[in-house]
Motif scaffolding. Structure first.
Motif, short mmCIF file in Angstrom:
data_model
loop_
_atom_site.label_atom_id
_atom_site.label_comp_id
_atom_site.label_asym_id
_atom_site.label_seq_id
_atom_site.Cartn_x
_atom_site.Cartn_y
_atom_site.Cartn_z
N SER A 252 24.28 53.36 47.34
CA SER A 252 24.74 52.31 46.19
C SER A 252 25.15 52.98 45.07
CB SER A 252 23.73 51.35 46.18
OG SER A 252 22.48 51.66 45.86
N PHE A 253 25.92 52.34 44.26
CA PHE A 253 26.33 52.66 42.89
C PHE A 253 26.28 51.55 41.87
CE2 PHE A 253 28.29 55.75 45.81
CZ PHE A 253 28.12 56.94 44.88
N GLU A 254 26.12 51.91 40.81
CA GLU A 254 25.97 50.76 39.76
C GLU A 254 27.47 50.77 39.00
OE1 GLU A 254 25.33 47.89 36.78
OE2 GLU A 254 23.82 48.60 38.25
N VAL A 255 28.06 49.68 38.99
CA VAL A 255 29.33 49.38 38.25
C VAL A 255 29.23 48.18 37.37
CG1 VAL A 255 31.61 49.13 38.65
CG2 VAL A 255 30.37 50.35 40.34
N SER A 256 29.22 48.18 36.25
CA SER A 256 29.40 47.31 35.22
C SER A 256 28.34 46.10 35.67
CB SER A 256 30.63 46.67 34.69
OG SER A 256 31.48 48.12 34.42
N GLY A 257 27.29 46.13 36.06
CA GLY A 257 26.12 45.06 36.15
C GLY A 257 26.43 44.88 37.64
N ALA A 258 27.39 45.16 38.53
CA ALA A 258 27.50 44.84 39.99
C ALA A 258 27.28 46.14 40.78
CB ALA A 258 28.74 44.51 40.38
N GLU A 259 27.22 46.16 42.04
CA GLU A 259 26.94 47.36 42.98
C GLU A 259 28.07 47.46 43.73
OE1 GLU A 259 22.95 47.40 44.69
OE2 GLU A 259 22.17 46.83 42.74
N ILE A 260 28.39 48.79 44.08
CA ILE A 260 29.13 49.03 45.39
C ILE A 260 28.27 49.85 46.52
CG2 ILE A 260 31.00 50.58 46.26
CD1 ILE A 260 32.37 50.11 43.62
N HIS A 261 28.18 49.28 47.59
CA HIS A 261 27.53 50.13 48.64
C HIS A 261 28.49 50.62 49.61
CE1 HIS A 261 23.64 47.05 48.22
NE2 HIS A 261 23.88 47.58 47.10
N LEU A 262 28.30 51.80 49.92
CA LEU A 262 28.94 52.61 50.83
C LEU A 262 28.45 52.45 52.03
CD1 LEU A 262 30.00 55.53 48.71
CD2 LEU A 262 31.18 53.41 48.82
N TYR A 263 29.16 52.13 53.16
CA TYR A 263 28.35 51.96 54.48
C TYR A 263 28.70 52.61 55.62
CZ TYR A 263 25.21 48.11 52.99
OH TYR A 263 24.10 47.53 52.36
N LEU A 264 28.37 53.63 56.64
CA LEU A 264 28.98 53.87 57.71
C LEU A 264 29.31 52.83 58.65
CD1 LEU A 264 26.84 57.14 58.22
CD2 LEU A 264 29.08 57.02 57.38
N HIS A 265 28.59 51.77 58.75
CA HIS A 265 29.05 50.76 59.97
C HIS A 265 29.29 49.59 59.24
CE1 HIS A 265 27.01 53.95 62.01
NE2 HIS A 265 25.86 54.04 61.35
N GLY A 266 30.20 49.31 58.36
CA GLY A 266 30.69 48.08 58.09
C GLY A 266 31.33 48.20 56.55
#
Length: 122
Positions: A40-54
């Motif tokens: 997971s990454f922080e981006v301007s108060g939101a998050e991006i989650h990188l997933y192998l399965h979705g």
């Protein structure tokens, strides 16, 4: 009204380590957490989650205040931009930046082939 706490966007990746490197070192995002099959990454108060399965493979956009500058910064890091011919209503293309009545957009792919856009509103 519903009280949402945070926006989280899930992005599908094939190689988690390669994707973490791209999102950290190329995009400059802050890594929050890394496990065996997601990060997971922080981006301007939101998050991006990188997933192998979705997760999504396109539709991730970053709003910027100076798209020309951001495109040049990312190009210097090896990012290749392209014109997305599926976009409707563009009026002009200059240096891989598409202009629309509402603003500008520039498209590129992450290390996993996911389509990402930089957008600048008028």
């Amino acid at each position: 009204m519903t009280e949402f706490k945070k926006l989280i966007i899930d992005v599908k990746v094939d190689d988690l380590n390669r994707a973490v490197d791209f999102y950290s070192n190329v995009l400059g995002l802050q890594l929050i957490h890394k496990a065996n099959d997601w990060a997971s990454f922080e981006v301007s108060g939101a998050e991006i989650h990188l997933y192998l399965h979705g997760g999504i493979k396109q539709g991730l956009e970053f709003r910027v205040s100076n798209i020309e500058r951001e495109v040049e910064i990312l190009k210097a890091k090896g990012v290749k931009f392209f014109i997305d011919k599926n976009q409707k209503g563009f009026t002009k293309i200059t240096n891989e930046i598409m202009e629309f009545s509402w603003g500008k957009a520039a498209f590129f792919k992450d290390s996993e082939g996911n389509q990402i856009a930089l957008v600048e509103d008028l």
